[in-house]
Design an enzyme around this catalytic site. Structure first.
Site, PDB file in Angstrom:
ATOM      1  N   GLY A   1     -46.761 107.466 -56.267  1.00  0.00           N
ATOM      2  CA  GLY A   1     -45.386 107.927 -56.293  1.00  0.00           C
ATOM      3  C   GLY A   1     -44.533 107.443 -57.432  1.00  0.00           C
ATOM      4  O   GLY A   1     -44.863 107.583 -58.613  1.00  0.00           O
TER       5      GLY A   1
ATOM      6  N   LYS B   1     -56.846  90.357 -45.412  1.00  0.00           N
ATOM      7  CA  LYS B   1     -58.023  90.017 -44.598  1.00  0.00           C
ATOM      8  C   LYS B   1     -59.229  89.734 -45.491  1.00  0.00           C
ATOM      9  O   LYS B   1     -60.018  88.822 -45.225  1.00  0.00           O
ATOM     10  CB  LYS B   1     -58.337  91.162 -43.627  1.00  0.00           C
ATOM     11  CG  LYS B   1     -59.597  90.926 -42.804  1.00  0.00           C
ATOM     12  CD  LYS B   1     -59.839  92.040 -41.789  1.00  0.00           C
ATOM     13  CE  LYS B   1     -61.108  91.770 -40.996  1.00  0.00           C
ATOM     14  NZ  LYS B   1     -61.332  92.766 -39.912  1.00  0.00           N
TER      15      LYS B   1
ATOM     16  N   HIS C   1     -24.407  59.023 -35.691  1.00  0.00           N
ATOM     17  CA  HIS C   1     -25.023  59.569 -34.476  1.00  0.00           C
ATOM     18  C   HIS C   1     -24.385  60.891 -34.060  1.00  0.00           C
ATOM     19  O   HIS C   1     -23.972  61.071 -32.911  1.00  0.00           O
ATOM     20  CB  HIS C   1     -24.975  58.550 -33.345  1.00  0.00           C
ATOM     21  CG  HIS C   1     -25.821  57.341 -33.592  1.00  0.00           C
ATOM     22  ND1 HIS C   1     -27.185  57.405 -33.760  1.00  0.00           N
ATOM     23  CD2 HIS C   1     -25.484  56.033 -33.749  1.00  0.00           C
ATOM     24  CE1 HIS C   1     -27.659  56.189 -33.990  1.00  0.00           C
ATOM     25  NE2 HIS C   1     -26.649  55.342 -33.998  1.00  0.00           N
TER      26      HIS C   1
END
Length: 526
Positions: free
Chosen positions: A31, A134, A276
């Site tokens: 394309g 893969k 804290h």
């Protein structure tokens, strides 16, 4: 060697393709990518020529073909695979360069329709990416333009990609597919019957990227790691650049985030000191030095070993003062050379630079303002998800309910104290005056106890609470806490209102002759 290039985002693709061609690599494409490469004078073979089948259905079908996926999936070390390719006239594809239709960008646009979203769901791209990823031992798959340089470097030096690089690219490819599918799932599962998105999708799929492993978690027996959002907001802690110091710990990061989120809430120069997870000192000043001096004065005992944040560049003068104390982490939008020189010998001090240049204010989204749009809390086998507490109080929001009205100075201190209270653990009580905290009470089961603790803290610091403004993150269920605040010296108090006994509390304020202001907004922070 054959390379198939099919990209939606064409950043850098022409130069990359030109470099591949110079290395003797055959270019295949589809394309718009093929048209672009041909226009640039590069010899490119359209995939339709390879498959013998034209693109169809407005480009929906172009690469879903055995001559594409066979070339990607065939294992070169399996004779049967090689024989099958030869039998069917299929060439191997050794390099795949694909980025996907811009689904995330499309659905982020105002007015995006379901049809727009559906048309930007890529099918062929993810299928090819999965096939190549893969088969990473034989195929290199690039899904981002930032990978082009690394790939070219190895191709030029060795004529191929290393196993390590191919595997890294494969992992990145599967991560990208996971992110893409998550975005689609989040969008579609949030759509309601009327076509508008719900605030919370039926399935929540989050994507985070690990920045680093941490030595341990909140305690030494816990393991931990630090992750960031896939697309972090500008000016957020995860965008910090550490200039010096030891590796950040789990607790350093948690406390640093609390300090940074608080300090960047102010438009004027400010300093926040956190211990804290609670601000123990917050102040405004004409300069970072003045802001720090006032913030430290609030509670110098708790400030020992604290986290310090500035919302203005840290200069040499402020650095000289801060360096007199023990500080764990120091943060600012930028740090001058003079300030860095001051801490050069204090190699353990962690100094972070977090630019605020990209942060927007009025009319901006939470992300553009550098804020989280949502807060998430882990519970047993589940999550609690809520919109973040990004409410910002203005003078127009204030409702004066007492006979005594606040002065202009008190109104400014109301906004200051209310902003600080938003970052203090509930139950929160904040005494302040002239843009400086004088006593902070945090995290108590009783609001009375928080009020008393705030007073005790001020006493230990030798600070007078006479004429102070006090903010309470939630309403007063009884008048008792208000009486304690007034007894300690408060002359103006701001709280959300909404209690069954609001009338009793208002009457107490009038009886004691102080200004009482309601916000209509609660700021619980657990």
């Amino acid at each position: 060697m054959n390379a198939l290039l099919s990209v939606s985002d064409k950043t850098g693709i022409v130069d990359f393709a030109r470099a591949l061609h110079a290395l003797g690599i055959r270019l295949l494409s589809t394309g718009g990518t093929a048209q672009l490469l041909a226009k640039e004078g590069l010899p490119v073979t359209e995939v339709a020529e390879v498959t013998g089948f034209p693109e169809m259905l407005d480009g929906r079908v172009k690469t879903l073909h055995p001559k594409v996926h066979g070339g990607l999936l065939a294992r070169r070390d399996v004779p049967e695979h090689v024989a099958a390719l030869q039998a069917h006239g299929i060439d191997t594809i050794d390099l795949l360069v694909v980025n996907l239709y811009p689904f995330e960008a499309t659905v982020a646009k105002p007015g995006c329709t379901l049809d727009d979203a559906i048309e930007n769901i890529d099918i062929g791209g993810p299928a090819m990416v999965r096939s190549a990823a893969k088969n990473w031992k034989d195929v290199g798959v690039l899904t981002d333009a930032t990978q082009y340089e690394r790939a070219l470097g190895e191709l030029r030096a060795e004529g191929k990609l290393s196993d390590r690089t191919r595997f890294a690219f494969s992992v990145a490819a599967f991560n990208r597919i996971a992110q893409y599918d998550a975005a689609i799932s989040n969008y579609l599962s949030a759509l309601q019957d009327d076509g508008t998105p719900a605030a919370f999708p039926a399935q929540s799929n989050a994507s985070f990227v690990k920045l680093q492993d941490l030595r341990y978690g909140e305690n030494p027996h816990q393991q931990a790691a630090f992750y960031r959002d896939l697309h972090p907001a500008p000016g957020s802690l995860v965008t910090a650049r550490q200039l010096q110091g030891k590796e950040l710990s789990y607790n350093n990061i948690a406390d640093a985030d609390a300090a940074w989120e608080c300090v960047k809430s102010f438009d004027t120069p400010a300093c926040v000191i956190v211990k804290h997870a609670n601000p123990c000192g917050v102040a405004l000043g004409a300069t970072p030095l003045e802001a720090y001096f006032k913030a430290f004065k609030t509670d110098s005992t708790s400030a020992f070993g604290g986290i310090i944040a500035f919302n203005r560049p840290l200069d040499g003068a402020a650095a000289q003062e801060v360096a007199k104390q023990f500080v764990e982490v120091l943060m600012a939008p930028s740090v001058t050379d003079e300030a860095r020189e001051v801490f050069k010998g204090k190699t353990n001090v962690r100094i972070l630079e977090i630019p605020l240049d990209g942060v927007k204010r009025d009319g901006a989204t939470a992300w553009e303002r550098g804020l989280n749009a949502q807060d998430v809390k882990r519970i047993g086998s589940g999550l609690l998800v809520q919109s973040a507490d990004n409410h910002e109080l203005t003078l127009a929001d204030l409702q004066v309910v007492s006979k005594v009205r606040p002065t202009d100075a008190q109104l400014q201190d109301i906004l200051f104290a209310w902003t600080v209270a938003k970052f203090v653990k509930s139950n929160a009580i904040v005494f302040c005056k002239d843009g400086m905290t004088l006593g902070v009470g945090a995290g108590q089961m009783s609001r009375l106890d928080s009020a008393r603790i705030a007073s005790i803290k001020a006493g230990h610091a030798g600070l007078s609470l006479q004429g102070t403004v006090v903010a309470s993150d939630a309403f007063f269920p009884f008048r008792d806490t208000l009486d304690v605040l007034i007894d300690e010296g408060a002359t103006c108090v701001v709280h959300p209102g909404g209690s069954m006994r609001d009338a009793e509390v208002i009457a107490a304020a009038d009886e004691r002759g102080i200004a009482l202001v309601l916000t209509g907004v609660r700021h619980f922070r657990h």
